[in-house]
Design a protein around this motif. Sequence first.
Motif, PDB file in Angstrom:
ATOM      1  N   LYS A 190      90.517  72.074 -17.401  1.00 47.04           N
ATOM      2  CA  LYS A 190      91.680  71.899 -16.528  1.00 47.04           C
ATOM      3  C   LYS A 190      91.300  72.073 -15.059  1.00 47.04           C
ATOM      4  N   ASP A 191      90.422  73.037 -14.763  1.00 47.76           N
ATOM      5  CA  ASP A 191      89.981  73.251 -13.379  1.00 47.76           C
ATOM      6  C   ASP A 191      89.228  72.043 -12.822  1.00 47.76           C
TER       7      ASP A 191
ATOM      8  N   THR B 210      80.285  68.211 -21.178  1.00 51.08           N
ATOM      9  CA  THR B 210      79.136  68.905 -21.768  1.00 51.08           C
ATOM     10  C   THR B 210      78.345  69.662 -20.705  1.00 51.08           C
ATOM     11  N   VAL B 211      78.119  69.015 -19.569  1.00 57.77           N
ATOM     12  CA  VAL B 211      77.397  69.667 -18.470  1.00 57.77           C
ATOM     13  C   VAL B 211      78.166  70.884 -17.966  1.00 57.77           C
ATOM     14  N   LEU B 212      79.476  70.739 -17.804  1.00 57.01           N
ATOM     15  CA  LEU B 212      80.298  71.863 -17.336  1.00 57.01           C
ATOM     16  C   LEU B 212      80.227  73.046 -18.310  1.00 57.01           C
ATOM     17  N   LEU B 213      80.360  72.759 -19.597  1.00 60.61           N
ATOM     18  CA  LEU B 213      80.331  73.824 -20.598  1.00 60.61           C
ATOM     19  C   LEU B 213      78.968  74.497 -20.653  1.00 60.61           C
ATOM     20  N   ASN B 214      77.902  73.698 -20.611  1.00 59.32           N
ATOM     21  CA  ASN B 214      76.558  74.276 -20.623  1.00 59.32           C
ATOM     22  C   ASN B 214      76.318  75.138 -19.388  1.00 59.32           C
ATOM     23  N   GLY B 215      76.860  74.712 -18.249  1.00 59.24           N
ATOM     24  CA  GLY B 215      76.731  75.488 -17.018  1.00 59.24           C
ATOM     25  C   GLY B 215      77.426  76.831 -17.086  1.00 59.24           C
ATOM     26  N   GLU B 216      78.430  76.937 -17.928  1.00 58.37           N
ATOM     27  CA  GLU B 216      79.162  78.192 -18.120  1.00 58.37           C
ATOM     28  C   GLU B 216      78.688  78.946 -19.360  1.00 58.37           C
ATOM     29  N   ASN B 217      77.571  78.521 -19.920  1.00 58.04           N
ATOM     30  CA  ASN B 217      76.979  79.150 -21.110  1.00 58.04           C
ATOM     31  C   ASN B 217      77.917  79.135 -22.313  1.00 58.04           C
TER      32      ASN B 217
ATOM     33  N   ASP C  26      85.839  81.505 -30.190  1.00 52.83           N
ATOM     34  CA  ASP C  26      85.876  82.616 -29.226  1.00 52.83           C
ATOM     35  C   ASP C  26      85.842  82.131 -27.777  1.00 52.83           C
ATOM     36  N   ASP C  27      85.252  80.975 -27.535  1.00 56.20           N
ATOM     37  CA  ASP C  27      85.122  80.436 -26.180  1.00 56.20           C
ATOM     38  C   ASP C  27      86.170  79.370 -25.857  1.00 56.20           C
ATOM     39  N   TYR C  28      87.046  79.076 -26.795  1.00 55.92           N
ATOM     40  CA  TYR C  28      87.976  77.955 -26.640  1.00 55.92           C
ATOM     41  C   TYR C  28      88.877  78.098 -25.408  1.00 55.92           C
ATOM     42  N   ASP C  29      89.509  79.239 -25.223  1.00 56.66           N
ATOM     43  CA  ASP C  29      90.437  79.412 -24.098  1.00 56.66           C
ATOM     44  C   ASP C  29      89.718  79.263 -22.761  1.00 56.66           C
ATOM     45  N   ARG C  30      88.530  79.813 -22.662  1.00 57.40           N
ATOM     46  CA  ARG C  30      87.753  79.696 -21.431  1.00 57.40           C
ATOM     47  C   ARG C  30      87.346  78.236 -21.195  1.00 57.40           C
ATOM     48  N   ALA C  31      86.981  77.539 -22.270  1.00 61.84           N
ATOM     49  CA  ALA C  31      86.594  76.133 -22.163  1.00 61.84           C
ATOM     50  C   ALA C  31      87.776  75.274 -21.708  1.00 61.84           C
ATOM     51  N   VAL C  32      88.967  75.567 -22.205  1.00 61.82           N
ATOM     52  CA  VAL C  32      90.173  74.833 -21.782  1.00 61.82           C
ATOM     53  C   VAL C  32      90.403  75.020 -20.287  1.00 61.82           C
ATOM     54  N   ARG C  33      90.257  76.254 -19.807  1.00 61.41           N
ATOM     55  CA  ARG C  33      90.434  76.521 -18.371  1.00 61.41           C
ATOM     56  C   ARG C  33      89.427  75.743 -17.535  1.00 61.41           C
ATOM     57  N   ILE C  34      88.189  75.684 -17.998  1.00 56.92           N
ATOM     58  CA  ILE C  34      87.147  74.955 -17.273  1.00 56.92           C
ATOM     59  C   ILE C  34      87.484  73.473 -17.205  1.00 56.92           C
TER      60      ILE C  34
ATOM     61  N   ASP D  72      91.376  65.659 -18.674  1.00 61.31           N
ATOM     62  CA  ASP D  72      92.581  65.610 -19.499  1.00 61.31           C
ATOM     63  C   ASP D  72      92.227  65.911 -20.961  1.00 61.31           C
ATOM     64  N   LEU D  73      92.874  66.909 -21.528  1.00 65.22           N
ATOM     65  CA  LEU D  73      92.629  67.273 -22.926  1.00 65.22           C
ATOM     66  C   LEU D  73      93.648  66.638 -23.858  1.00 65.22           C
ATOM     67  N   GLU D  74      94.609  65.926 -23.318  1.00 65.96           N
ATOM     68  CA  GLU D  74      95.646  65.218 -24.083  1.00 65.96           C
ATOM     69  C   GLU D  74      96.343  66.174 -24.982  1.00 65.96           C
TER      70      GLU D  74
END
Length: 70
Positions: free
Chosen positions: A63-64, A17-24, A53-61, A68-70
């Motif tokens: 993984k980086d 949640t913190v990572l996603l919020n940090g990336e807006n 719309d943000d799903y692919d970017r969120a997946v990259r974040i 683990d997204l299983e």
Amino acid sequence: MKELLRSNDPTVIAFATVLLNGENIECFEVDSNMSILEGSLGIIPRRILVPADDYDRAVRIMKDNQIDLE
């Protein structure tokens, strides 16, 4: 909204949640009330949803940051 992550570990949910919020990236945690009802045994996983719309970017974040997204 698309499901990004499902976990029984509250620290993973908080970190993601913190990572996603940090990336807006808007995110929404679901099933947190259900996990409280079951007595915090960790049986019912919590989920994080993000806009499609943000799903692919969120997946990259995730993984980086070795989440683990299983």
